[in-house]
Design a protein around this motif. Structure first.
Motif, PDB file in Angstrom:
ATOM      1  N   ALA A  54       0.829  -1.210   0.000  1.00 51.23           N
ATOM      2  CA  ALA A  54       0.000   0.000   0.000  1.00 51.23           C
ATOM      3  C   ALA A  54       0.860   1.256   0.000  1.00 51.23           C
ATOM      4  N   ASP A  55       2.052   1.178   0.610  1.00 50.38           N
ATOM      5  CA  ASP A  55       2.952   2.333   0.627  1.00 50.38           C
ATOM      6  C   ASP A  55       3.516   2.633  -0.760  1.00 50.38           C
ATOM      7  N   CYS A  56       3.385   1.683  -1.680  1.00 50.58           N
ATOM      8  CA  CYS A  56       3.916   1.841  -3.033  1.00 50.58           C
ATOM      9  C   CYS A  56       2.872   2.365  -4.011  1.00 50.58           C
ATOM     10  N   PHE A  57       1.683   2.639  -3.504  1.00 51.90           N
ATOM     11  CA  PHE A  57       0.617   3.269  -4.289  1.00 51.90           C
ATOM     12  C   PHE A  57       0.317   4.606  -3.638  1.00 51.90           C
ATOM     13  N   SER A  83      -6.080  -4.845   4.559  1.00 51.13           N
ATOM     14  CA  SER A  83      -5.383  -5.171   3.313  1.00 51.13           C
ATOM     15  C   SER A  83      -5.816  -4.277   2.151  1.00 51.13           C
ATOM     16  N   HIS A  84      -6.906  -3.533   2.338  1.00 56.73           N
ATOM     17  CA  HIS A  84      -7.456  -2.638   1.307  1.00 56.73           C
ATOM     18  C   HIS A  84      -7.904  -3.425   0.076  1.00 56.73           C
ATOM     19  N   THR A  85      -8.368  -4.655   0.307  1.00 56.38           N
ATOM     20  CA  THR A  85      -8.829  -5.470  -0.818  1.00 56.38           C
ATOM     21  C   THR A  85     -10.326  -5.781  -0.722  1.00 56.38           C
ATOM     22  N   VAL A  86     -10.803  -6.190   0.463  1.00 59.17           N
ATOM     23  CA  VAL A  86     -12.214  -6.603   0.572  1.00 59.17           C
ATOM     24  C   VAL A  86     -12.882  -6.145   1.865  1.00 59.17           C
ATOM     25  N   LYS A 101      -5.383   5.379   3.705  1.00 57.31           N
ATOM     26  CA  LYS A 101      -5.044   4.065   4.279  1.00 57.31           C
ATOM     27  C   LYS A 101      -4.984   4.071   5.798  1.00 57.31           C
ATOM     28  N   GLN A 102      -4.738   5.224   6.425  1.00 51.77           N
ATOM     29  CA  GLN A 102      -4.704   5.273   7.891  1.00 51.77           C
ATOM     30  C   GLN A 102      -6.098   5.482   8.500  1.00 51.77           C
ATOM     31  N   LYS A 103      -7.102   5.633   7.651  1.00 51.53           N
ATOM     32  CA  LYS A 103      -8.460   5.895   8.140  1.00 51.53           C
ATOM     33  C   LYS A 103      -9.334   4.642   8.138  1.00 51.53           C
TER      34      LYS A 103
END
Length: 292
Positions: free
Chosen positions: A232-235, A251-254, A242-244
């Motif tokens: 996620a740090d690479c996007f 995982s920011h996927t599902v 992402k911190q919220k």
């Protein structure tokens, strides 16, 4: 003789060529590097000492980053050369390469060629929305070249792209000393021809251009693996969200309560970028499971 500071500009057959303030010195590396399994790379900042009528590379300064394919260190800029057609842009490859750059502290810059043949407005929109410097070379060639030169000032820049995208032509115009061979794309194979030589650095705008002949975007893509928790740090477009997320370690996927997925729904993140992220996350997870 006191140590001489310089930069490795090429390594061939166990010899390393180091550009100092005054000249280029041919050196061998001390045996300690071989024992430590360290290979000097183009881009290394090094110390050279005189020894028995010649020169020896005695010390390598700490690297900011290092790549094995292509073998080069201390890269500042990664110019991703992509063509609007023949070959068509592969968004997944661009996303993986830009993520690799971000992971290694390298600033990715996307250079788009051949837009005089095919419009690529959607491609440009995706990467400009994601926050990347994106140069449409054919839309405004003079300003495009000037911007590349500006971004390269005092930096070590690597230009990478699959055969046929016009990388060699671009580099020859930016740095005529390279004198790179160019070739038409093979219609049958869908890729161009290239010859393989050692990576070599050439002076460019107070910095360096790394000529990486024989290495394609795929080489870098397949030799640098990113852990799933680092992805996620690479996007960079994920950063405001992402911190919220509701759950720590999201995982920011599902996941429900994921702020990145909410931003995706609100069209604040490009769908193709998130799709690449999900695929890369799953691949990274599979790699980790295979090692267990």
């Amino acid at each position: 003789m006191a140590g001489i500071q310089g930069t490795v500009v090429k390594g061939v057959g166990g010899f390393y060529y180091v550009k100092t303030a005054d000249t280029v010195l041919e050196c061998r590396a001390r045996g300690i590097f071989r024992k430590q399994k360290i290979t000097p790379l183009a881009g290394d900042r090094v110390t050279v000492e005189g020894e028995e009528g010649g020169y020896v590379l005695s010390e390598i300064a700490p690297r900011t980053n290092a790549f094995q394919r292509p073998p080069v260190a201390n890269v500042d800029r990664l110019f991703l050369v992509v063509s609007a057609c023949d070959p068509r842009p592969n968004l997944r490859v661009v996303d993986e390469l830009s993520a690799i750059a971000c992971k290694n502290g390298v600033v990715p810059v996307i250079v788009l060629t051949k837009t005089d043949l095919v419009q690529a407005d959607e491609f440009l929109k995706i990467y400009r929305h994601a926050g990347f410097e994106t140069i449409d070379l054919r839309a405004d060639e003079k300003n495009g070249f000037n911007r590349i030169r500006e971004l390269g000032q005092g930096k070590l820049s690597v230009f990478i792209g699959n055969s046929g995208v016009g990388k060699s032509t671009l580099l020859n115009m930016l740095c005529p000393a390279l004198k790179l061979e160019t070739g038409e794309t093979s219609k049958k194979l869908g890729r161009g021809r290239h010859t393989t030589r050692a990576v070599e650095l050439y002076p460019f705008e107070g910095g360096w251009i790394a000529d990486t002949p024989g290495f394609s975007a795929i080489d870098l893509e397949h030799t640098v693996a990113i852990k799933k928790e680092e992805l996620a740090d690479c996007f960079p477009e994920f950063d405001p969200y992402k911190q919220k997320c509701y759950f720590a370690g999201c995982s920011h996927t599902v996941e429900k309560g994921c702020a990145v997925l909410k931003a995706l729904d609100e069209q604040l993140i490009e769908p193709s970028r998130h799709e690449s992220y999900v695929q890369m996350y799953r691949q990274a997870k599979e790699r980790e499971n295979d090692r267990r």
